[in-house]
Design a protein around this motif. Structure first.
Motif, PDB file in Angstrom:
ATOM      1  N   ASP A  12      70.793  25.999  58.171  1.00  0.00           N
ATOM      2  CA  ASP A  12      69.791  26.678  57.765  1.00  0.00           C
ATOM      3  C   ASP A  12      69.247  28.373  58.564  1.00  0.00           C
ATOM      4  OD1 ASP A  12      66.889  27.263  58.366  1.00  0.00           O
ATOM      5  OD2 ASP A  12      67.648  25.161  59.351  1.00  0.00           O
TER       6      ASP A  12
ATOM      7  N   LYS B  86      66.883  29.810  59.650  1.00  0.00           N
ATOM      8  CA  LYS B  86      65.037  29.898  59.842  1.00  0.00           C
ATOM      9  C   LYS B  86      65.259  29.206  61.154  1.00  0.00           C
ATOM     10  CE  LYS B  86      60.482  29.735  59.533  1.00  0.00           C
ATOM     11  NZ  LYS B  86      59.101  29.958  58.669  1.00  0.00           N
TER      12      LYS B  86
ATOM     13  N   THR C 255      73.094  26.089  52.521  1.00  0.00           N
ATOM     14  CA  THR C 255      71.610  25.690  52.224  1.00  0.00           C
ATOM     15  C   THR C 255      71.621  25.511  50.279  1.00  0.00           C
ATOM     16  OG1 THR C 255      72.613  27.545  51.533  1.00  0.00           O
ATOM     17  CG2 THR C 255      71.028  27.681  53.724  1.00  0.00           C
TER      18      THR C 255
ATOM     19  N   ALA D  14      65.962  33.456  55.669  1.00  0.00           N
ATOM     20  CA  ALA D  14      65.490  32.922  55.724  1.00  0.00           C
ATOM     21  C   ALA D  14      64.608  33.202  54.342  1.00  0.00           C
ATOM     22  CB  ALA D  14      64.998  32.550  56.938  1.00  0.00           C
TER      23      ALA D  14
ATOM     24  N   LEU E  83      65.482  26.421  50.336  1.00  0.00           N
ATOM     25  CA  LEU E  83      66.540  25.552  50.738  1.00  0.00           C
ATOM     26  C   LEU E  83      65.872  24.153  49.950  1.00  0.00           C
ATOM     27  CD1 LEU E  83      68.124  24.366  52.841  1.00  0.00           C
ATOM     28  CD2 LEU E  83      66.126  23.350  54.150  1.00  0.00           C
TER      29      LEU E  83
ATOM     30  N   CYS F 295      60.101  24.434  48.537  1.00  0.00           N
ATOM     31  CA  CYS F 295      59.800  26.429  49.213  1.00  0.00           C
ATOM     32  C   CYS F 295      59.686  27.042  48.792  1.00  0.00           C
ATOM     33  CB  CYS F 295      61.216  26.857  50.067  1.00  0.00           C
ATOM     34  SG  CYS F 295      62.142  25.324  51.423  1.00  0.00           S
TER      35      CYS F 295
ATOM     36  N   TYR G 285      58.390  32.624  52.701  1.00  0.00           N
ATOM     37  CA  TYR G 285      59.105  32.158  54.411  1.00  0.00           C
ATOM     38  C   TYR G 285      58.256  31.369  55.348  1.00  0.00           C
ATOM     39  CZ  TYR G 285      60.761  33.634  59.435  1.00  0.00           C
ATOM     40  OH  TYR G 285      61.204  33.741  60.503  1.00  0.00           O
TER      41      TYR G 285
ATOM     42  N   MET H  48      56.496  29.025  54.521  1.00  0.00           N
ATOM     43  CA  MET H  48      56.185  28.187  53.541  1.00  0.00           C
ATOM     44  C   MET H  48      55.160  27.241  53.447  1.00  0.00           C
ATOM     45  SD  MET H  48      59.779  26.350  54.613  1.00  0.00           S
ATOM     46  CE  MET H  48      60.032  24.859  54.048  1.00  0.00           C
TER      47      MET H  48
ATOM     48  N   GLU I   4      62.799  25.559  59.072  1.00  0.00           N
ATOM     49  CA  GLU I   4      62.995  25.814  57.626  1.00  0.00           C
ATOM     50  C   GLU I   4      62.077  24.382  56.682  1.00  0.00           C
ATOM     51  OE1 GLU I   4      64.656  28.868  54.261  1.00  0.00           O
ATOM     52  OE2 GLU I   4      65.910  28.489  56.242  1.00  0.00           O
TER      53      GLU I   4
END
Length: 304
Positions: free
Chosen positions: A35, A37, A160, A192, A197, A201, A245, A247, A291
């Protein structure tokens, strides 16, 4: 035998699989990143180290113990990332669905086989090979099942993109009495801040009628508006690009009024408290560099 029961994201939790960061292995190479991130932190030299991630997961475990939740952990695999239990399977009602995950991660399912062995074998299913679906994309809301997917013709070109339309249709066939609604998510292999994802998210319900949402995580405004109409705009906490970003929508509910959240999510945590929630704040910023956050680390088995 485990009497599986999960019908939504917020009812009182009784049993859960929590991933593990022990023997997590060395920092991946740039080529091994799944991913954007993780890739960003590998390049910057800021990828999380095992002892910090173990400490964060210990803090999560302590919260589960406080609320008398039965916690299962995966069996240990040396030099292997086993943090994100949500990806490898999920429970809908009383059925355990094994995910068709990235082939490199198949051993993660083996590591929880001892838990699966405690389930009714007639209630454990594995989708056919063409079906791609991961637990982070599957969100239960009583008679609804929300599923994140990617409808772009370039699906195969995106590592992703984790759940395809065959995955959506598989769940529809498995649960014909549920309202199954798919959401076309924004994906990026490189940035990211522009990569949802999984569905969790950019959206997650909390409590009985509220939710956390990131509007730009949805490729179609109609998908975003579906949730606005269902929950009511006044009941949704809208997060910004950088909060997505970090989360913000990937918290985890232990009960309808108890939410486990990252301790740095000040704006969200204040909103939750203002709306009557007990917020259990723990450090989880190191794990977030991969991520994934609190919901990603858990696989609920039994809720009231």
């Amino acid at each position: 035998m485990l009497q599986l029961n999960v019908k939504n994201e917020t009812s009182r939790l009784r049993a859960v699989v929590l991933g593990s960061a022990v023997h997590n292995g060395p920092t991946p190479t740039i080529e091994e990143a799944y991913d954007p991130k993780s890739l960003e932190h590998i390049k910057a030299g800021t990828y999380p180290v095992e002892k910090d991630m173990v400490a964060e997961m210990d803090a999560f475990t302590a919260v589960f113990q406080k609320y008398d939740v039965t916690v299962y952990r995966p069996e240990m695999i040396e030099n292997y990332n086993q943090i994100f239990a949500r990806d490898i399977g999920f429970v809908i009602d009383d059925t355990f669905v094994k995910s068709n995950i990235l082939p490199d991660r198949e051993r993660e399912l083996d590591a929880i086989q001892y838990v699966i062995d405690q389930m009714d074998p007639l209630k454990v299913v594995r989708p056919p090979e063409e079906v791609h679906i991961e637990g982070g994309d599957v969100m239960l809301w009583n008679d609804h099942i929300f599923i994140g997917t990617y409808k772009g013709s370039d699906y195969k070109g995106y590592i992703t993109a984790r759940t395809n339309m065959q995955g959506v249709n598989y769940i529809k066939s498995l649960f014909p009495n549920k309202i199954v609604k798919e959401f076309d998510l924004v994906k990026s292999k490189l940035e990211a801040r522009d990569n949802a994802l999984h569905l969790d998210c950019c959206f997650q319900p909390v409590g009985k009628d509220k939710g956390i949402i990131y509007k730009r995580g949805f490729r179609e405004e109609a998908d975003y508006l579906y949730l606005v109409n269902l929950f009511g705009k006044e009941n949704l906490f809208h997060i910004e690009r950088n909060e997505m970003y970090n989360m913000f929508s990937n918290v985890f509910s232990i009960d309808e009024n108890v939410v486990v959240s990252e301790k740095n999510f000040t704006r969200l945590n204040n909103w939750l408290r203002e709306n009557g929630f007990t917020v259990e704040e723990i450090p989880y910023a190191e794990i977030a560099k991969q991520e994934g956050l609190l919901r990603c680390s858990t696989l609920p088995l039994i809720r009231d």
